[in-house]
Design an enzyme around this catalytic site. Sequence first.
Site, PDB file in Angstrom:
ATOM      1  N   GLU A  29       0.811  -1.216   0.000  1.00 18.15           N
ATOM      2  CA  GLU A  29       0.000   0.000   0.000  1.00 18.15           C
ATOM      3  C   GLU A  29       0.847   1.269   0.000  1.00 18.15           C
ATOM      4  OE1 GLU A  29      -3.374   2.285   2.713  1.00 18.15           O
ATOM      5  OE2 GLU A  29      -2.832   0.218   3.161  1.00 18.15           O
ATOM      6  N   GLU A  30       1.924   1.296   0.804  1.00 19.57           N
ATOM      7  CA  GLU A  30       2.702   2.528   0.882  1.00 19.57           C
ATOM      8  C   GLU A  30       3.350   2.880  -0.453  1.00 19.57           C
ATOM      9  OE1 GLU A  30       6.497   2.273   3.113  1.00 19.57           O
ATOM     10  OE2 GLU A  30       5.807   0.257   3.626  1.00 19.57           O
ATOM     11  N   HIS A  31       3.653   1.870  -1.269  1.00 24.28           N
ATOM     12  CA  HIS A  31       4.206   2.145  -2.592  1.00 24.28           C
ATOM     13  C   HIS A  31       3.117   2.634  -3.550  1.00 24.28           C
ATOM     14  CE1 HIS A  31       7.919   0.427  -1.227  1.00 24.28           C
ATOM     15  NE2 HIS A  31       7.332  -0.714  -0.940  1.00 24.28           N
ATOM     16  N   ARG A  39      14.075  -2.245  -1.305  1.00 23.22           N
ATOM     17  CA  ARG A  39      14.350  -2.804   0.011  1.00 23.22           C
ATOM     18  C   ARG A  39      15.088  -4.126  -0.140  1.00 23.22           C
ATOM     19  NH1 ARG A  39       8.671  -1.622   3.278  1.00 23.22           N
ATOM     20  NH2 ARG A  39       8.843   0.653   3.235  1.00 23.22           N
ATOM     21  N   ARG A  73      12.750   7.834   0.143  1.00 22.94           N
ATOM     22  CA  ARG A  73      11.373   7.641  -0.298  1.00 22.94           C
ATOM     23  C   ARG A  73      10.962   8.651  -1.348  1.00 22.94           C
ATOM     24  NH1 ARG A  73       8.698   4.294   3.172  1.00 22.94           N
ATOM     25  NH2 ARG A  73       9.753   3.908   5.152  1.00 22.94           N
TER      26      ARG A  73
END
Length: 397
Positions: free
Chosen positions: A39-41, A130, A181
């Site tokens: 989701e964060e991507h 990552r 980020r």
Amino acid sequence: MAPLGLSLYNLAARRRVAQPTERPERPPGRLIWLHAPEEEHIRSLGVLAEKIRDEDGHPVLVTTPGSTAPAALAGGTLWQPSPGETVAEVTAMLDHWQPDAILFSGGELRPALIDAAAGRKIPMALVEARVPHLPDGRDGWYPGLIRATLAHLQEILALDDAAARALRKAGVNARMAVTGRMEQPCAVLPGNEAEREELARLMNSRPVWLAAALPQAEEAAVIEAHRAGLRLAHRLLLILVPEDPARATELAASLERAEGWMVASRSADEEPEPETEVFIADAAEMGLWYRLAPITFLGGSLAGTGCIRDPMEAAALGSSLIHGPRPGPHGAILGRLGAARATRSVASGGDLAEALAELLSPDRAAKLAQSAWTVASDGVEVTERVHSLLRRMLGED
């Protein structure tokens, strides 16, 4: 001949049943495919997708896990569920969309897809990289597979030094930089400046805190914290935005009766007079309340099902944050804010009172708010760098 690791990987995938996928028509032009494994991507790639469409005019396809399009993607961005890692599914996906460049994010590698795309000479890169790993459920002995897969990527932008070390260990020796980020969606809510100035004048430099989207289950904790705060700062004002607007009238009467507080309500066209101790507001003007309150408690995070409002809304407008142990859908965001020491976490009503007392110190609240604002506003340069990378991959820069 395919390397042994890839052959074993593809052989294992043959036991999996391919899922049929409906695909919309491919639009004309040079198509960019962005893949977000988490989701964060999705949030950061959504910003990049808008930038590509607005500035370059290219159609953008975003793939994510799940069966429905994420709410974080703006209209105009194409979406498909992530293809399976079988040769048949990968081939069908590439045949239909014919991407001109593919951008992966995070640590998940997709060897079947990446190998097939490399065979078609499609340029690829990995951003916010990552520790590299295979998709969930694809563990096994695949000698040299991760190294060979990473070798197909033109460039790798690592999230941090730890990720870069893991990538080097996996076989990346060049084409890599540590960038951090990418930009997240803008969370700055609008606010009427004339209203803000008038309310600020009425508040007359009083200490103010906000309970944002407060569920009924957390009202007692907020009342306890405000009661304790008034003993420390008798002019303290609580702006209370209930999760359920229908509770505003009952809540005002209850606070006046049980606590003896002076309560004003925005819905009744009342204003926070000097004697007002609680101002009940509504969610339609959250941008205004964040601008007026140096301290925000995120409703739903203590005894509810999770934060009801996006924490970045308050962070982007300079309010320091207090939250409970239940992040709800905003766990990744609160994790980032917590890592930057940009929030104050609490576990009970008593903890909330202590946190409020601590942040009534303007210096402490300002430090927290500055850290939160930094998190909310970072990543712009990284997004620009990724955009330039894509243009180079397409031969446009």
